[in-house]
Each structure stands twice: as structure tokens, then as C-alpha cells.
Design an enzyme around this catalytic site. Structure first.
Site, PDB file in Angstrom:
ATOM      1  N   GLU A  80       0.630  -1.156   0.134  1.00  0.00           N
ATOM      2  CA  GLU A  80       0.005  -0.231  -0.023  1.00  0.00           C
ATOM      3  C   GLU A  80       1.228   0.760  -0.069  1.00  0.00           C
ATOM      4  O   GLU A  80       0.520   2.097  -0.998  1.00  0.00           O
ATOM      5  CB  GLU A  80      -0.444  -0.298   1.000  1.00  0.00           C
ATOM      6  CG  GLU A  80      -1.287   1.243   1.371  1.00  0.00           C
ATOM      7  CD  GLU A  80      -3.162   1.443   0.398  1.00  0.00           C
ATOM      8  OE1 GLU A  80      -2.779   2.876  -0.086  1.00  0.00           O
ATOM      9  OE2 GLU A  80      -2.895   0.738  -0.212  1.00  0.00           O
ATOM     10  N   TYR A  83       7.551   4.872   2.238  1.00  0.00           N
ATOM     11  CA  TYR A  83       8.293   5.907   1.682  1.00  0.00           C
ATOM     12  C   TYR A  83       9.541   5.680   2.857  1.00  0.00           C
ATOM     13  O   TYR A  83      10.041   4.982   3.409  1.00  0.00           O
ATOM     14  CB  TYR A  83       6.740   6.830   2.404  1.00  0.00           C
ATOM     15  CG  TYR A  83       7.825   8.157   2.650  1.00  0.00           C
ATOM     16  CD1 TYR A  83       7.660   8.776   2.070  1.00  0.00           C
ATOM     17  CD2 TYR A  83       7.882   8.312   4.105  1.00  0.00           C
ATOM     18  CE1 TYR A  83       7.948  10.172   2.145  1.00  0.00           C
ATOM     19  CE2 TYR A  83       9.258   9.588   4.593  1.00  0.00           C
ATOM     20  CZ  TYR A  83       8.220  10.582   3.092  1.00  0.00           C
ATOM     21  OH  TYR A  83       9.237  12.149   3.692  1.00  0.00           O
ATOM     22  N   VAL A  84      10.159   6.472   2.353  1.00  0.00           N
ATOM     23  CA  VAL A  84      11.751   6.715   2.757  1.00  0.00           C
ATOM     24  C   VAL A  84      11.803   8.458   2.838  1.00  0.00           C
ATOM     25  O   VAL A  84      11.398   9.566   1.869  1.00  0.00           O
ATOM     26  CB  VAL A  84      12.477   6.740   1.273  1.00  0.00           C
ATOM     27  CG1 VAL A  84      14.061   7.114   2.967  1.00  0.00           C
ATOM     28  CG2 VAL A  84      12.642   4.742   2.290  1.00  0.00           C
ATOM     29  N   GLY A  94      14.523   2.544   0.320  1.00  0.00           N
ATOM     30  CA  GLY A  94      13.264   1.726  -0.123  1.00  0.00           C
ATOM     31  C   GLY A  94      13.735   0.866  -0.831  1.00  0.00           C
ATOM     32  O   GLY A  94      13.117  -0.073  -0.573  1.00  0.00           O
ATOM     33  N   ASN A 121       5.060  10.287 -10.516  1.00  0.00           N
ATOM     34  CA  ASN A 121       6.275   9.758  -9.358  1.00  0.00           C
ATOM     35  C   ASN A 121       7.182   9.135 -10.326  1.00  0.00           C
ATOM     36  O   ASN A 121       7.752   8.583 -10.584  1.00  0.00           O
ATOM     37  CB  ASN A 121       5.697   9.341  -8.046  1.00  0.00           C
ATOM     38  CG  ASN A 121       7.323   8.989  -7.628  1.00  0.00           C
ATOM     39  OD1 ASN A 121       7.661   9.522  -7.548  1.00  0.00           O
ATOM     40  ND2 ASN A 121       6.111   8.909  -6.642  1.00  0.00           N
ATOM     41  N   LYS A 122       7.732   9.863 -11.790  1.00  0.00           N
ATOM     42  CA  LYS A 122       9.027   9.517 -12.175  1.00  0.00           C
ATOM     43  C   LYS A 122      10.181   8.354 -11.773  1.00  0.00           C
ATOM     44  O   LYS A 122       9.989   7.499 -12.597  1.00  0.00           O
ATOM     45  CB  LYS A 122       8.659  10.255 -13.872  1.00  0.00           C
ATOM     46  CG  LYS A 122       9.788   9.797 -14.873  1.00  0.00           C
ATOM     47  CD  LYS A 122       9.564  10.125 -16.234  1.00  0.00           C
ATOM     48  CE  LYS A 122      10.639   9.396 -17.114  1.00  0.00           C
ATOM     49  NZ  LYS A 122      10.600   8.309 -17.312  1.00  0.00           N
ATOM     50  N   TYR A 128      11.010   0.674  -9.726  1.00  0.00           N
ATOM     51  CA  TYR A 128      10.651  -0.238 -10.245  1.00  0.00           C
ATOM     52  C   TYR A 128      10.811  -0.831 -10.886  1.00  0.00           C
ATOM     53  O   TYR A 128      10.917  -2.405 -10.762  1.00  0.00           O
ATOM     54  CB  TYR A 128       8.732  -0.182 -10.064  1.00  0.00           C
ATOM     55  CG  TYR A 128       8.304   0.949  -8.159  1.00  0.00           C
ATOM     56  CD1 TYR A 128       9.090   0.414  -7.320  1.00  0.00           C
ATOM     57  CD2 TYR A 128       7.357   1.726  -8.057  1.00  0.00           C
ATOM     58  CE1 TYR A 128       8.469   0.768  -5.645  1.00  0.00           C
ATOM     59  CE2 TYR A 128       6.992   2.468  -7.239  1.00  0.00           C
ATOM     60  CZ  TYR A 128       7.514   2.153  -6.247  1.00  0.00           C
ATOM     61  OH  TYR A 128       7.754   2.988  -4.601  1.00  0.00           O
TER      62      TYR A 128
END
Length: 158
Positions: A80, A83-84, A94, A121-122, A128
Site C-alpha cells: 500500500e 516511503y523514505v 527503499g 512519480n517518474k 520499480y
């Protein structure tokens, strides 16, 4: 950089809420929903030792996840949140959090890790994709649909 990852506990809700940037009201939901007899989610936190502090906080990242099921592919884990804190990014934290969620999923017999990424959020999307993840919207044509509020109340009527 020296850091550790561990299972979150109810005392971590204050710091998780701080990183989410939400009110104390939402912290109560985190406590109830994540640390009750039948939790709706699980969490892990990344911590640094006190001597490493830049921001006054030892908890510098978190991931929230839950288990799900696909009638086509079986068991899955859904991340879900990941976050760092900005000043700790680019140091492998991360990646370590995401790796731990993947390990937990595999240990539970899951064959996939699912999550969403905001379209703006490129840098996260690129990260990813570099880890072997793929965009199911592009590849499989899925759309993420939500029903909430009055529409959800209406839908629930017999």
C-alpha cells in the site's frame, strides 16, 4: 549507511503518521486497523541509530502491506505504501523495504507483489521498472477502479 528494518508495532504509528503527513485522527485508525486481533494491514519500518540522525527522527521510512488473492493467479501481497524521508533517499533504504515486503510475500506463498504508483512519480516508476516490475495497465489493460462514500453506500443496498 547504517539502518535496520523491522516489523512495525503500535508505538510506531506516531512516526508512520508523521511520514504520511496525516492527522492524529488517522493515527488512531492506523493503531486500530494495523494492530488489532485481525489486522487489515501489516507494516515494517526502517530505522537509523540515534548517532546518524539528521532530522531528529530514528524512524526514517516504512512500508505498509496486506495479503490479497487473485482468482487467476492465487496468493499475492499488496504494498500500500513505501516511503523514505527525502534526506535518506538514494541510500538503499527503499530497496531494502521493498525487498523485505517481497520476502514476506514469498514466505507466505505469494507469487506476485502488487502496488500502484502515482503518474507524476517518474523517479519511483523508473526505480520499480529497473527492479523487474512492469506496468499492468500497459501490459494487461487493467484499470484501478474505486467506489467510495455515497456511491459505496448506494452499492451496498440490496
Amino acid at each position: 549507511m547504517e539502518f535496520s528494518i523491522r516489523a512495525a508495532n503500535v508505538e510506531d504509528c506516531r512516526d508512520i503518521a508523521r511520514m504520511i503527513r496525516v492527522s492524529r485522527h488517522v493515527r488512531t485508525y492506523l493503531e486500530q486497523d494495523g494492530f488489532s486481533k485481525n489486522p487489515f494491514f501489516h507494516g515494517i519500518v526502517a530505522e537509523v541509530p540515534e548517532h546518524v540522525l539528521f532530522s531528529g527522527h530514528t524512524k526514517i521510512g516504512y512500508a505498509l502491506y496486506f495479503y490479497s488473492y487473485s482468482s487467476w493467479t492465487g496468493r499475492a501481497i499488496y504494498m500500500e505504501d513505501l516511503y523514505v524521508m527525502p534526506e535518506f533517499r538514494g541510500k538503499g533504504i527503499g530497496k531494502a523495504l521493498m525487498s523485505k515486503v517481497a520476502q514476506l510475500g514469498l514466505a507466505a506463498g505469494c507469487n506476485q507483489l502488487n502496488f500502484t504508483v502515482l503518474d507524476w512519480n517518474k523517479s519511483s516508476l523508473d526505480f520499480y521498472l529497473s527492479q523487474g516490475c512492469f506496468d499492468v495497465t500497459e501490459k494487461m489493460g487493467y484499470h484501478c477502479i474505486r467506489c467510495e462514500g455515497e456511491a459505496l453506500e448506494h452499492l451496498a443496498q440490496p
